[in-house]
Design a protein around this motif. Sequence first.
Motif, PDB file in Angstrom:
ATOM      1  N   LEU A 205      -0.553  -0.057   1.010  1.00  0.00           N
ATOM      2  CA  LEU A 205      -1.657  -0.108   0.048  1.00  0.00           C
ATOM      3  C   LEU A 205      -2.399   1.223  -0.013  1.00  0.00           C
ATOM      4  N   TRP A 206      -2.589   1.837   1.143  1.00  0.00           N
ATOM      5  CA  TRP A 206      -3.274   3.139   1.193  1.00  0.00           C
ATOM      6  C   TRP A 206      -2.489   4.179   0.389  1.00  0.00           C
ATOM      7  N   HIS A 207      -1.170   4.197   0.558  1.00  0.00           N
ATOM      8  CA  HIS A 207      -0.369   5.164  -0.189  1.00  0.00           C
ATOM      9  C   HIS A 207      -0.396   4.859  -1.684  1.00  0.00           C
ATOM     10  N   ARG A 208      -0.471   3.593  -2.048  1.00  0.00           N
ATOM     11  CA  ARG A 208      -0.559   3.250  -3.462  1.00  0.00           C
ATOM     12  C   ARG A 208      -1.847   3.791  -4.090  1.00  0.00           C
ATOM     13  N   LEU A 209      -2.930   3.836  -3.313  1.00  0.00           N
ATOM     14  CA  LEU A 209      -4.155   4.457  -3.815  1.00  0.00           C
ATOM     15  C   LEU A 209      -3.922   5.933  -4.109  1.00  0.00           C
ATOM     16  N   PHE A 210      -3.195   6.606  -3.222  1.00  0.00           N
ATOM     17  CA  PHE A 210      -2.867   8.024  -3.431  1.00  0.00           C
ATOM     18  C   PHE A 210      -2.040   8.198  -4.702  1.00  0.00           C
ATOM     19  N   VAL A 211      -1.035   7.365  -4.889  1.00  0.00           N
ATOM     20  CA  VAL A 211      -0.169   7.451  -6.069  1.00  0.00           C
ATOM     21  C   VAL A 211      -0.976   7.203  -7.343  1.00  0.00           C
ATOM     22  N   THR A 212      -1.836   6.192  -7.309  1.00  0.00           N
ATOM     23  CA  THR A 212      -2.678   5.900  -8.473  1.00  0.00           C
ATOM     24  C   THR A 212      -3.548   7.094  -8.827  1.00  0.00           C
ATOM     25  N   SER A 213      -4.174   7.697  -7.828  1.00  0.00           N
ATOM     26  CA  SER A 213      -5.038   8.858  -8.060  1.00  0.00           C
ATOM     27  C   SER A 213      -4.247  10.020  -8.637  1.00  0.00           C
ATOM     28  N   SER A 214      -3.057  10.256  -8.102  1.00  0.00           N
ATOM     29  CA  SER A 214      -2.223  11.361  -8.583  1.00  0.00           C
ATOM     30  C   SER A 214      -1.829  11.151 -10.033  1.00  0.00           C
ATOM     31  N   MET A 215      -1.459   9.922 -10.391  1.00  0.00           N
ATOM     32  CA  MET A 215      -1.057   9.647 -11.770  1.00  0.00           C
ATOM     33  C   MET A 215      -2.229   9.786 -12.739  1.00  0.00           C
ATOM     34  N   MET A 216      -3.412   9.378 -12.299  1.00  0.00           N
ATOM     35  CA  MET A 216      -4.586   9.565 -13.150  1.00  0.00           C
ATOM     36  C   MET A 216      -4.903  11.031 -13.348  1.00  0.00           C
ATOM     37  N   ALA A 217      -4.651  11.832 -12.311  1.00  0.00           N
ATOM     38  CA  ALA A 217      -4.862  13.269 -12.443  1.00  0.00           C
ATOM     39  C   ALA A 217      -3.937  13.860 -13.495  1.00  0.00           C
ATOM     40  N   MET A 218      -2.780  13.234 -13.680  1.00  0.00           N
ATOM     41  CA  MET A 218      -1.815  13.713 -14.660  1.00  0.00           C
ATOM     42  C   MET A 218      -2.016  13.082 -16.035  1.00  0.00           C
ATOM     43  N   SER A 220      -2.645   9.535 -16.740  1.00  0.00           N
ATOM     44  CA  SER A 220      -2.431   8.099 -16.913  1.00  0.00           C
ATOM     45  C   SER A 220      -3.767   7.356 -16.924  1.00  0.00           C
ATOM     46  N   THR A 221      -3.789   6.216 -17.594  1.00  0.00           N
ATOM     47  CA  THR A 221      -4.963   5.359 -17.524  1.00  0.00           C
ATOM     48  C   THR A 221      -5.009   4.667 -16.167  1.00  0.00           C
ATOM     49  N   LEU A 222      -6.156   4.131 -15.828  1.00  0.00           N
ATOM     50  CA  LEU A 222      -6.304   3.427 -14.554  1.00  0.00           C
ATOM     51  C   LEU A 222      -5.322   2.260 -14.475  1.00  0.00           C
ATOM     52  N   THR A 223      -5.207   1.497 -15.558  1.00  0.00           N
ATOM     53  CA  THR A 223      -4.320   0.324 -15.546  1.00  0.00           C
ATOM     54  C   THR A 223      -2.864   0.729 -15.402  1.00  0.00           C
ATOM     55  N   ASP A 224      -2.417   1.722 -16.177  1.00  0.00           N
ATOM     56  CA  ASP A 224      -1.020   2.160 -16.110  1.00  0.00           C
ATOM     57  C   ASP A 224      -0.686   2.722 -14.729  1.00  0.00           C
ATOM     58  N   ALA A 225      -1.612   3.517 -14.171  1.00  0.00           N
ATOM     59  CA  ALA A 225      -1.375   4.105 -12.853  1.00  0.00           C
ATOM     60  C   ALA A 225      -1.310   3.025 -11.779  1.00  0.00           C
ATOM     61  N   ALA A 226      -2.196   2.034 -11.874  1.00  0.00           N
ATOM     62  CA  ALA A 226      -2.210   0.952 -10.893  1.00  0.00           C
ATOM     63  C   ALA A 226      -0.902   0.172 -10.911  1.00  0.00           C
ATOM     64  N   LEU A 227      -0.410  -0.161 -12.087  1.00  0.00           N
ATOM     65  CA  LEU A 227       0.841  -0.915 -12.207  1.00  0.00           C
ATOM     66  C   LEU A 227       2.024  -0.105 -11.694  1.00  0.00           C
ATOM     67  N   ALA A 228       2.081   1.176 -12.038  1.00  0.00           N
ATOM     68  CA  ALA A 228       3.192   2.022 -11.599  1.00  0.00           C
ATOM     69  C   ALA A 228       3.195   2.204 -10.089  1.00  0.00           C
ATOM     70  N   ALA A 229       2.007   2.183  -9.470  1.00  0.00           N
ATOM     71  CA  ALA A 229       1.907   2.369  -8.023  1.00  0.00           C
ATOM     72  C   ALA A 229       2.214   1.095  -7.245  1.00  0.00           C
ATOM     73  N   VAL A 252     -15.146   7.536  -8.218  1.00  0.00           N
ATOM     74  CA  VAL A 252     -14.458   8.780  -7.882  1.00  0.00           C
ATOM     75  C   VAL A 252     -13.473   9.186  -8.962  1.00  0.00           C
ATOM     76  N   LEU A 253     -12.794   8.223  -9.561  1.00  0.00           N
ATOM     77  CA  LEU A 253     -11.678   8.540 -10.450  1.00  0.00           C
ATOM     78  C   LEU A 253     -12.017   8.370 -11.926  1.00  0.00           C
ATOM     79  N   ARG A 254     -13.286   8.206 -12.281  1.00  0.00           N
ATOM     80  CA  ARG A 254     -13.636   8.045 -13.675  1.00  0.00           C
ATOM     81  C   ARG A 254     -13.200   9.282 -14.453  1.00  0.00           C
ATOM     82  N   ARG A 255     -12.812   9.062 -15.716  1.00  0.00           N
ATOM     83  CA  ARG A 255     -12.406  10.183 -16.553  1.00  0.00           C
ATOM     84  C   ARG A 255     -13.669  10.907 -17.005  1.00  0.00           C
ATOM     85  N   SER A 256     -14.101  11.825 -16.194  1.00  0.00           N
ATOM     86  CA  SER A 256     -15.382  12.473 -16.408  1.00  0.00           C
ATOM     87  C   SER A 256     -15.241  13.967 -16.288  1.00  0.00           C
ATOM     88  N   ARG A 257     -16.038  14.664 -17.098  1.00  0.00           N
ATOM     89  CA  ARG A 257     -16.040  16.130 -17.011  1.00  0.00           C
ATOM     90  C   ARG A 257     -16.720  16.599 -15.735  1.00  0.00           C
TER      91      ARG A 257
END
Length: 267
Positions: A205-218, A220-229, A252-257
């Motif tokens: 689960l911890w690694h899935r959080l890392f994957v989700t964060s990485s995908m959002m950085a690239m 992806s939406t929160l939902t898409d990243a969560a499902l892919a992870a 932490v991961l909000r799409r914010s400037r």
Amino acid sequence: MTLSAKPGLPASTLYLWRQRTLYLGRIERLSSHSQGAHTLLFGLDDVIPLTVEGQTLSARSYLIPAGALFSAESLGKRIACCFLDPLGKDLLFHAPTMTAEKCGVYRDSIREVDQLAMLRTLHDGATEAAEAYARLRGLVFPGDNEPVAGFEPDARIAQVVELIRADPADNLSNEALAEQVGLSGDRLQRLFKQTTGIPIRRYRLWHRLFVTSSMMAMGSTLTDAALAAGFSDSSHLTHVFKSMLGMSPSAVLRRSRQVRILVGGDH
């Protein structure tokens, strides 16, 4: 990939490296939670009150073993929260340089002055991931080839970690993982927790959080990243995020400037 900050405002920055993660910025409060990695926590501007097992401490630097249940108050000031390597080398690198408390955490690093200065520099600058990692090596992370007293990596546990990382959405059973490294399921569970501080399921689960964060950085939406992870849905992600990090993903991961997310390899 970088998310730009508003001109004139210091950005919060989330660095995502392969084995380690670093957050620099402001978080009002970390509610009671149990993280999936050994953690260094710094108050960049002031001390941080930290409560663990009913004991409240006050310090500028802490080392918190994986699995410890704690809460912290940053009072809106800047912090640095660094999640360390899963195999325990970083934990053994820092523990002898800090004061051990009966509750299991460590505080007051003898490297604190230099660590805080470097972390503030990274927070205030626009340092890319590779350069930031190089600057932290030997100070916050041990050098790549630096021997650390007491650290004897277990190749079997390292292999299991790599198997989980190879496909985070795959729910390989403990028995299937154990078979690949020549252990029984029970023996693998004991060795894995002894090495990482947490059970296999919690590390996944911890690694899935890392994957989700990485995908959002690239992008992806929160939902898409969560499902892919490998999370069942965004609600599952939010529950795990809060239980392991003491805050919601949007904090932490909000799409914010005002937040920069930088991804880079480490060695």
